[in-house]
Write an enzyme that holds these catalytic residues in place. Structure first.
Site, PDB file in Angstrom:
ATOM      1  N   HIS A  51       0.705  -1.200   0.191  1.00 36.96           N
ATOM      2  CA  HIS A  51      -0.017  -0.054   0.123  1.00 36.96           C
ATOM      3  C   HIS A  51       0.916   1.192   0.218  1.00 36.96           C
ATOM      4  O   HIS A  51       1.231   1.795   0.989  1.00 36.96           O
ATOM      5  CB  HIS A  51      -0.826  -0.083   1.171  1.00 36.96           C
ATOM      6  CG  HIS A  51      -1.947   1.147   1.257  1.00 36.96           C
ATOM      7  ND1 HIS A  51      -3.266   0.837   1.611  1.00 36.96           N
ATOM      8  CD2 HIS A  51      -2.004   2.048   0.794  1.00 36.96           C
ATOM      9  CE1 HIS A  51      -3.814   1.873   1.613  1.00 36.96           C
ATOM     10  NE2 HIS A  51      -3.340   2.851   1.055  1.00 36.96           N
ATOM     11  N   GLU A 110      -2.742  -1.957  -3.152  1.00 40.53           N
ATOM     12  CA  GLU A 110      -4.030  -1.065  -2.651  1.00 40.53           C
ATOM     13  C   GLU A 110      -3.466   0.442  -2.438  1.00 40.53           C
ATOM     14  O   GLU A 110      -2.397   0.719  -2.218  1.00 40.53           O
ATOM     15  CB  GLU A 110      -4.417  -1.662  -1.452  1.00 40.53           C
ATOM     16  CG  GLU A 110      -3.335  -1.794  -0.243  1.00 40.53           C
ATOM     17  CD  GLU A 110      -3.989  -2.491   0.761  1.00 40.53           C
ATOM     18  OE1 GLU A 110      -4.951  -3.300   0.538  1.00 40.53           O
ATOM     19  OE2 GLU A 110      -3.755  -2.232   2.223  1.00 40.53           O
ATOM     20  N   THR A 139      -3.211   5.079   8.539  1.00 39.67           N
ATOM     21  CA  THR A 139      -3.667   3.710   8.034  1.00 39.67           C
ATOM     22  C   THR A 139      -5.229   3.790   7.645  1.00 39.67           C
ATOM     23  O   THR A 139      -5.859   4.849   8.011  1.00 39.67           O
ATOM     24  CB  THR A 139      -3.489   2.591   9.064  1.00 39.67           C
ATOM     25  OG1 THR A 139      -3.952   1.502   8.596  1.00 39.67           O
ATOM     26  CG2 THR A 139      -4.554   3.121  10.196  1.00 39.67           C
ATOM     27  N   HIS A 171      -7.712  -5.747   7.693  1.00 41.26           N
ATOM     28  CA  HIS A 171      -7.340  -4.738   8.582  1.00 41.26           C
ATOM     29  C   HIS A 171      -7.351  -5.023   9.977  1.00 41.26           C
ATOM     30  O   HIS A 171      -8.724  -5.387  10.497  1.00 41.26           O
ATOM     31  CB  HIS A 171      -8.341  -3.269   8.430  1.00 41.26           C
ATOM     32  CG  HIS A 171      -7.695  -1.907   9.052  1.00 41.26           C
ATOM     33  ND1 HIS A 171      -6.848  -1.515   8.169  1.00 41.26           N
ATOM     34  CD2 HIS A 171      -7.838  -1.477  10.115  1.00 41.26           C
ATOM     35  CE1 HIS A 171      -6.399  -0.490   9.356  1.00 41.26           C
ATOM     36  NE2 HIS A 171      -6.934  -0.568  10.293  1.00 41.26           N
ATOM     37  N   ASP A 172      -6.500  -5.279  10.893  1.00 40.84           N
ATOM     38  CA  ASP A 172      -6.531  -5.765  11.997  1.00 40.84           C
ATOM     39  C   ASP A 172      -6.769  -7.188  12.419  1.00 40.84           C
ATOM     40  O   ASP A 172      -7.110  -7.532  13.508  1.00 40.84           O
ATOM     41  CB  ASP A 172      -7.232  -4.738  13.010  1.00 40.84           C
ATOM     42  CG  ASP A 172      -6.793  -3.258  13.145  1.00 40.84           C
ATOM     43  OD1 ASP A 172      -5.612  -3.307  12.935  1.00 40.84           O
ATOM     44  OD2 ASP A 172      -7.422  -2.357  13.494  1.00 40.84           O
ATOM     45  N   GLY A 180      -1.164  -7.650   7.359  1.00 42.58           N
ATOM     46  CA  GLY A 180       0.304  -7.157   7.485  1.00 42.58           C
ATOM     47  C   GLY A 180       0.855  -6.559   8.978  1.00 42.58           C
ATOM     48  O   GLY A 180       1.665  -7.608   9.573  1.00 42.58           O
ATOM     49  N   HIS A 181       0.396  -5.657   9.515  1.00 40.46           N
ATOM     50  CA  HIS A 181       0.788  -5.477  10.985  1.00 40.46           C
ATOM     51  C   HIS A 181       0.945  -6.307  11.984  1.00 40.46           C
ATOM     52  O   HIS A 181       2.103  -6.677  12.440  1.00 40.46           O
ATOM     53  CB  HIS A 181      -0.049  -4.177  11.390  1.00 40.46           C
ATOM     54  CG  HIS A 181       0.325  -3.660  12.719  1.00 40.46           C
ATOM     55  ND1 HIS A 181       1.448  -2.571  12.903  1.00 40.46           N
ATOM     56  CD2 HIS A 181       0.106  -3.792  14.141  1.00 40.46           C
ATOM     57  CE1 HIS A 181       1.767  -2.172  13.807  1.00 40.46           C
ATOM     58  NE2 HIS A 181       0.802  -3.149  14.923  1.00 40.46           N
TER      59      HIS A 181
END
Length: 243
Positions: free
Chosen positions: A43, A70, A100, A195-196, A218-219
């Site tokens: 991203h 993205e 984010t 996401h999360d 990712g994170h």
């Protein structure tokens, strides 16, 4: 089985913090694929604080699984995507200074913009996914705009799951995710999510959202890799996605 695409932005963040090329984003992407991931997600943002535009071009010949780019469809972003030609482009309504992603598209309000962008991406042979909040009313407009898939924005789900660990199935919010996914599948849209998502909440989401094609993580995955190692962590996440 639902596919796992690993977002490598945080690898680039670590590299950029010190300068130089450690860790090597290209090598990590290859290793992630070798360790069993089904795709690589990036991203890039206008300030290039993590993944740089140059990284995206350099990753194209390296990634052998699915390459997913993205971002917000600015002029520069679209130019890059149309030149790189990834397998998938996920459109996200991020402002330039966003830390984010924090919400999905209003596919009704932005119908004209999305239709024009998606048409250009389709002409280049690129599959398009639209980042979407869990709202049934937005699904039909995503289809009308030309999207191939939606990516459910799972930030609110992750937050509520943590608050209601004992019986998350009773959350009204989760019903919104199920109903949105059901509507998408009924009109022929593929379903992604991201996401999360993490090792704690991923399995429940997978088991209760039908036709889930792909998750982008990712994170949390990179954070877990600090403890478990990258190869082991990817396998732990893949295990959560088994049917």
């Amino acid at each position: 089985m639902t596919k796992l695409s690993v977002n490598i932005n945080k690898i680039a963040t670590l590299r950029n913090a010190r300068g130089g090329n450690l860790p090597d984003v290209l090598q990590v992407a290859q290793d992630i694929e070798r360790f069993g991931a089904d795709g690589i997600t990036v991203h890039p943002r206008p300030d290039e604080r993590h993944i740089r535009y140059r990284d995206v071009y350099d990753l194209k010949p390296v990634v052998k699984t699915e390459f997913n780019i993205e971002g917000y469809p600015s002029k520069d972003f679209l130019k890059m995507v149309l030149e790189v030609k990834p397998q998938q482009c996920t459109l996200v309504p991020d402002p330039p200074d966003a830390i984010t992603s924090s919400t999905g598209w209003d596919t009704i309000q932005h119908q004209s913009q999305l239709r024009e962008v998606i048409s250009a991406l389709h002409q280049a042979g690129i599959r398009v996914s639209i980042f979407l909040n869990p709202e049934v009313r937005l699904v039909e407009a995503a289809k009308t705009a030309g999207a191939d898939r939606i990516e459910l924005y799972t930030g609110p789900y992750a937050e509520e799951y943590t608050k209601a660990r004992t019986q998350p199935q009773n959350l009204q919010l989760f019903n919104d995710y199920k109903n949105t996914a059901k509507e998408a599948a009924a009109i022929g849209l593929g379903i992604n999510a991201g996401h999360d998502l993490n090792l704690e909440n991923l399995r429940f989401f997978k088991l209760h959202i039908e036709h889930l094609a792909e998750v982008s993580i990712g994170h949390a995955l990179i954070a877990d890799a600090l403890y478990y190692g990258l190869e082991n962590t990817i396998q732990l996440y893949k295990r959560q996605l088994q049917d």
